[in-house]
Design a protein around this motif. Structure first.
Motif: not given
Length: 120
Positions: A44, A55, A57, A68-69, A72, A78, A97
């Motif tokens: 990522l 992206v 996941l 990730a959130v 980002t 996402l 997401v």
């Protein structure tokens, strides 16, 4: 959601290009805004550094999706993907997401036999 709009590059294809960053950069030049699939937070980071707009996941844990959130921070959309079903949908949505892919909508569908008889 996006696969019918152009080239989704998946992890295997990215590795053939030399990595996520290289594949993302090349794809952005050819078709900006197309999603890249990642399987880890490190991938990522590479995709974000290369300018990915979307992206996917792939099979990340809930903890990694939340991270990730956070990582980002709105720089890209996402999409959660892989192993998602009706019992995990809500908790995945709660990670923050933007999109959720449900393969079960297409791969686990059972055929229905319909007949339409009309009387005129």
């Amino acid at each position: 959601m996006y696969r019918n709009h152009g080239a989704l590059h998946q992890t295997l294809q990215a590795h053939a290009c030399g990595g996520i960053a290289q594949a993302t950069s090349a794809a952005q030049q050819i078709a900006p805004g197309k999603p890249v699939e990642v399987e880890s937070l490190e991938e990522l980071r590479q995709a974000l550094e290369a300018g990915a707009d979307i992206v996917m996941l792939d099979e990340l844990s809930l903890e990694d999706m939340r991270e990730a959130v956070r990582l980002t921070a709105g720089r890209a959309k996402l999409e959660a993907s892989g192993g998602i079903n009706d019992s995990t949908l809500r908790v995945i949505a709660e990670t923050g997401v933007d999109y959720i892919s449900l393969g079960t909508l297409t791969k686990d569908v059972k055929a229905v036999d319909l007949s339409m008889r009309l009387s005129l």
